[in-house]
Design a protein around this motif. Structure first.
Motif, PDB file in Angstrom:
ATOM      1  N   ASP A   7       0.816  -1.212   0.000  1.00 52.33           N
ATOM      2  CA  ASP A   7       0.000   0.000   0.000  1.00 52.33           C
ATOM      3  C   ASP A   7       0.853   1.266   0.000  1.00 52.33           C
ATOM      4  O   ASP A   7       0.552   2.230  -0.710  1.00 52.33           O
ATOM      5  CB  ASP A   7      -0.955   0.005   1.197  1.00 52.33           C
ATOM      6  CG  ASP A   7      -2.025  -1.071   1.094  1.00 52.33           C
ATOM      7  OD1 ASP A   7      -2.271  -1.593  -0.016  1.00 52.33           O
ATOM      8  OD2 ASP A   7      -2.623  -1.389   2.147  1.00 52.33           O
ATOM      9  N   LYS A   8       1.929   1.265   0.773  1.00 53.98           N
ATOM     10  CA  LYS A   8       2.831   2.430   0.824  1.00 53.98           C
ATOM     11  C   LYS A   8       3.508   2.649  -0.533  1.00 53.98           C
ATOM     12  O   LYS A   8       3.595   3.772  -1.018  1.00 53.98           O
ATOM     13  CB  LYS A   8       3.881   2.241   1.915  1.00 53.98           C
ATOM     14  CG  LYS A   8       3.328   2.304   3.313  1.00 53.98           C
ATOM     15  CD  LYS A   8       4.415   1.953   4.312  1.00 53.98           C
ATOM     16  CE  LYS A   8       3.877   1.871   5.723  1.00 53.98           C
ATOM     17  NZ  LYS A   8       4.918   1.457   6.672  1.00 53.98           N
ATOM     18  N   TYR A   9       4.002   1.576  -1.107  1.00 49.91           N
ATOM     19  CA  TYR A   9       4.680   1.643  -2.406  1.00 49.91           C
ATOM     20  C   TYR A   9       3.713   2.139  -3.476  1.00 49.91           C
ATOM     21  O   TYR A   9       4.022   3.047  -4.245  1.00 49.91           O
ATOM     22  CB  TYR A   9       5.212   0.249  -2.733  1.00 49.91           C
ATOM     23  CG  TYR A   9       6.016   0.106  -4.008  1.00 49.91           C
ATOM     24  CD1 TYR A   9       7.178   0.831  -4.232  1.00 49.91           C
ATOM     25  CD2 TYR A   9       5.640  -0.814  -4.981  1.00 49.91           C
ATOM     26  CE1 TYR A   9       7.933   0.657  -5.385  1.00 49.91           C
ATOM     27  CE2 TYR A   9       6.380  -1.004  -6.134  1.00 49.91           C
ATOM     28  CZ  TYR A   9       7.531  -0.262  -6.327  1.00 49.91           C
ATOM     29  OH  TYR A   9       8.272  -0.439  -7.472  1.00 49.91           O
ATOM     30  N   ASP A  10       2.538   1.576  -3.500  1.00 49.46           N
ATOM     31  CA  ASP A  10       1.519   1.948  -4.474  1.00 49.46           C
ATOM     32  C   ASP A  10       1.112   3.420  -4.326  1.00 49.46           C
ATOM     33  O   ASP A  10       0.950   4.126  -5.322  1.00 49.46           O
ATOM     34  CB  ASP A  10       0.303   1.036  -4.310  1.00 49.46           C
ATOM     35  CG  ASP A  10      -0.403   0.738  -5.609  1.00 49.46           C
ATOM     36  OD1 ASP A  10       0.273   0.627  -6.649  1.00 49.46           O
ATOM     37  OD2 ASP A  10      -1.631   0.626  -5.580  1.00 49.46           O
ATOM     38  N   ALA A  11       0.965   3.878  -3.090  1.00 53.40           N
ATOM     39  CA  ALA A  11       0.577   5.267  -2.841  1.00 53.40           C
ATOM     40  C   ALA A  11       1.636   6.235  -3.365  1.00 53.40           C
ATOM     41  O   ALA A  11       1.307   7.276  -3.950  1.00 53.40           O
ATOM     42  CB  ALA A  11       0.333   5.492  -1.348  1.00 53.40           C
ATOM     43  N   ALA A  12       2.897   5.912  -3.171  1.00 52.60           N
ATOM     44  CA  ALA A  12       3.968   6.785  -3.650  1.00 52.60           C
ATOM     45  C   ALA A  12       4.022   6.799  -5.171  1.00 52.60           C
ATOM     46  O   ALA A  12       4.183   7.862  -5.781  1.00 52.60           O
ATOM     47  CB  ALA A  12       5.306   6.346  -3.066  1.00 52.60           C
ATOM     48  N   ILE A  13       3.864   5.644  -5.793  1.00 51.96           N
ATOM     49  CA  ILE A  13       3.880   5.572  -7.259  1.00 51.96           C
ATOM     50  C   ILE A  13       2.755   6.425  -7.836  1.00 51.96           C
ATOM     51  O   ILE A  13       2.948   7.103  -8.843  1.00 51.96           O
ATOM     52  CB  ILE A  13       3.777   4.113  -7.745  1.00 51.96           C
ATOM     53  CG1 ILE A  13       5.041   3.350  -7.374  1.00 51.96           C
ATOM     54  CG2 ILE A  13       3.531   4.047  -9.247  1.00 51.96           C
ATOM     55  CD1 ILE A  13       4.939   1.853  -7.554  1.00 51.96           C
ATOM     56  N   ALA A  14       1.609   6.417  -7.198  1.00 51.32           N
ATOM     57  CA  ALA A  14       0.456   7.190  -7.679  1.00 51.32           C
ATOM     58  C   ALA A  14       0.751   8.691  -7.724  1.00 51.32           C
ATOM     59  O   ALA A  14       0.096   9.429  -8.467  1.00 51.32           O
ATOM     60  CB  ALA A  14      -0.758   6.919  -6.798  1.00 51.32           C
ATOM     61  N   LEU A  15       1.734   9.145  -6.975  1.00 55.07           N
ATOM     62  CA  LEU A  15       2.095  10.568  -6.945  1.00 55.07           C
ATOM     63  C   LEU A  15       3.074  10.972  -8.046  1.00 55.07           C
ATOM     64  O   LEU A  15       3.376  12.144  -8.210  1.00 55.07           O
ATOM     65  CB  LEU A  15       2.705  10.927  -5.584  1.00 55.07           C
ATOM     66  CG  LEU A  15       1.802  10.767  -4.372  1.00 55.07           C
ATOM     67  CD1 LEU A  15       2.593  11.045  -3.091  1.00 55.07           C
ATOM     68  CD2 LEU A  15       0.600  11.691  -4.474  1.00 55.07           C
ATOM     69  N   VAL A  16       3.577   9.990  -8.796  1.00 57.44           N
ATOM     70  CA  VAL A  16       4.598  10.259  -9.811  1.00 57.44           C
ATOM     71  C   VAL A  16       3.978  10.147 -11.199  1.00 57.44           C
ATOM     72  O   VAL A  16       3.624   9.053 -11.644  1.00 57.44           O
ATOM     73  CB  VAL A  16       5.792   9.281  -9.659  1.00 57.44           C
ATOM     74  CG1 VAL A  16       6.897   9.651 -10.641  1.00 57.44           C
ATOM     75  CG2 VAL A  16       6.315   9.278  -8.232  1.00 57.44           C
ATOM     76  N   ASP A  17       3.851  11.275 -11.874  1.00 54.77           N
ATOM     77  CA  ASP A  17       3.274  11.293 -13.219  1.00 54.77           C
ATOM     78  C   ASP A  17       4.071  10.417 -14.176  1.00 54.77           C
ATOM     79  O   ASP A  17       5.300  10.446 -14.192  1.00 54.77           O
ATOM     80  CB  ASP A  17       3.247  12.721 -13.779  1.00 54.77           C
ATOM     81  CG  ASP A  17       2.213  13.599 -13.102  1.00 54.77           C
ATOM     82  OD1 ASP A  17       1.261  13.055 -12.509  1.00 54.77           O
ATOM     83  OD2 ASP A  17       2.367  14.832 -13.169  1.00 54.77           O
ATOM     84  N   GLY A  18       3.347   9.654 -14.977  1.00 53.32           N
ATOM     85  CA  GLY A  18       3.969   8.852 -16.021  1.00 53.32           C
ATOM     86  C   GLY A  18       4.588   7.550 -15.550  1.00 53.32           C
ATOM     87  O   GLY A  18       5.206   6.848 -16.341  1.00 53.32           O
ATOM     88  N   VAL A  19       4.436   7.204 -14.272  1.00 53.99           N
ATOM     89  CA  VAL A  19       5.014   5.969 -13.748  1.00 53.99           C
ATOM     90  C   VAL A  19       3.873   5.070 -13.289  1.00 53.99           C
ATOM     91  O   VAL A  19       2.976   5.516 -12.584  1.00 53.99           O
ATOM     92  CB  VAL A  19       5.979   6.253 -12.576  1.00 53.99           C
ATOM     93  CG1 VAL A  19       6.477   4.963 -11.952  1.00 53.99           C
ATOM     94  CG2 VAL A  19       7.147   7.098 -13.045  1.00 53.99           C
ATOM     95  N   THR A  20       3.926   3.812 -13.701  1.00 51.07           N
ATOM     96  CA  THR A  20       2.909   2.856 -13.287  1.00 51.07           C
ATOM     97  C   THR A  20       3.580   1.633 -12.669  1.00 51.07           C
ATOM     98  O   THR A  20       4.693   1.267 -13.055  1.00 51.07           O
ATOM     99  CB  THR A  20       2.021   2.392 -14.460  1.00 51.07           C
ATOM    100  OG1 THR A  20       2.860   1.838 -15.476  1.00 51.07           O
ATOM    101  CG2 THR A  20       1.230   3.544 -15.043  1.00 51.07           C
ATOM    102  N   ARG A  21       2.883   1.040 -11.741  1.00 49.61           N
ATOM    103  CA  ARG A  21       3.364  -0.185 -11.121  1.00 49.61           C
ATOM    104  C   ARG A  21       3.098  -1.344 -12.053  1.00 49.61           C
ATOM    105  O   ARG A  21       2.053  -1.443 -12.669  1.00 49.61           O
ATOM    106  CB  ARG A  21       2.674  -0.410  -9.778  1.00 49.61           C
ATOM    107  CG  ARG A  21       3.134  -1.683  -9.081  1.00 49.61           C
ATOM    108  CD  ARG A  21       2.445  -1.905  -7.746  1.00 49.61           C
ATOM    109  NE  ARG A  21       1.032  -1.617  -7.753  1.00 49.61           N
ATOM    110  CZ  ARG A  21       0.079  -2.413  -8.247  1.00 49.61           C
ATOM    111  NH1 ARG A  21       0.406  -3.550  -8.812  1.00 49.61           N
ATOM    112  NH2 ARG A  21      -1.183  -2.064  -8.191  1.00 49.61           N
ATOM    113  N   LYS A  22       4.060  -2.229 -12.146  1.00 52.07           N
ATOM    114  CA  LYS A  22       3.940  -3.440 -12.956  1.00 52.07           C
ATOM    115  C   LYS A  22       4.178  -4.634 -12.042  1.00 52.07           C
ATOM    116  O   LYS A  22       4.544  -4.479 -10.889  1.00 52.07           O
ATOM    117  CB  LYS A  22       4.964  -3.413 -14.089  1.00 52.07           C
ATOM    118  CG  LYS A  22       4.781  -2.232 -15.029  1.00 52.07           C
ATOM    119  CD  LYS A  22       5.885  -2.168 -16.045  1.00 52.07           C
ATOM    120  CE  LYS A  22       5.703  -0.936 -16.926  1.00 52.07           C
ATOM    121  NZ  LYS A  22       6.797  -0.783 -17.868  1.00 52.07           N
ATOM    122  N   GLY A  23       4.001  -5.807 -12.589  1.00 55.69           N
ATOM    123  CA  GLY A  23       4.245  -7.014 -11.822  1.00 55.69           C
ATOM    124  C   GLY A  23       3.073  -7.374 -10.934  1.00 55.69           C
ATOM    125  O   GLY A  23       2.228  -6.545 -10.633  1.00 55.69           O
ATOM    126  N   ALA A  24       3.023  -8.607 -10.538  1.00 57.36           N
ATOM    127  CA  ALA A  24       1.948  -9.079  -9.661  1.00 57.36           C
ATOM    128  C   ALA A  24       2.571  -9.501  -8.333  1.00 57.36           C
ATOM    129  O   ALA A  24       2.553  -8.741  -7.377  1.00 57.36           O
ATOM    130  CB  ALA A  24       1.199 -10.227 -10.314  1.00 57.36           C
TER     131      ALA A  24
END
Length: 115
Positions: A15-32
């Motif tokens: 959740d912490k990692y995902d929340a930080a990624i959401a704040l960075v334009d143009g970056v998406t989380r990959k992988g399962a």
């Protein structure tokens, strides 16, 4: 892109990692099961199975980061990941602090030749 239930590490870390990624334009989380971000064909950040976040930086920037934060390089499958540094937990816990590091890692991989 996987979901929190696909990741076998600590849900709170995801959740912490995902929340930080959401704040960075143009970056998406990959992988399962192994969440990561990438650019230009290079992995830029990842969330390890113990909940640690690692970032890829250029050599000089990496050495400065390791020294400044008293952290170390991650070990994956018995090998030291020489281009990465583990982000200290207090930074990971604050999405506003982690997001600029994710951007920095993406800026770095964007400067590398495409894979």
């Amino acid at each position: 892109m996987g979901t929190r239930k696909d990741y076998r590490g600590p849900a709170e870390a995801f959740d912490k990692y995902d929340a930080a990624i959401a704040l960075v334009d143009g970056v998406t989380r990959k992988g399962a099961a192994n969440p990561y971000t990438s650019g230009n064909g290079w992995m830029a950040t990842y969330l390890g199975k113990e909940g640690e976040v690692a970032i890829r930086l250029g050599t000089d920037d990496l050495e400065a980061f390791l020294s400044e934060h008293g952290t170390e390089r991650p070990v994956s499958y018995g090998s030291v990941m020489k281009d990465f540094a583990i982000v200290p937990e207090p930074i990971v816990a604050d999405a506003e602090q982690l997001a600029p590091l994710i951007r920095r890692a993406h800026d770095h991989v964007s400067s590398l030749p495409p894979k």
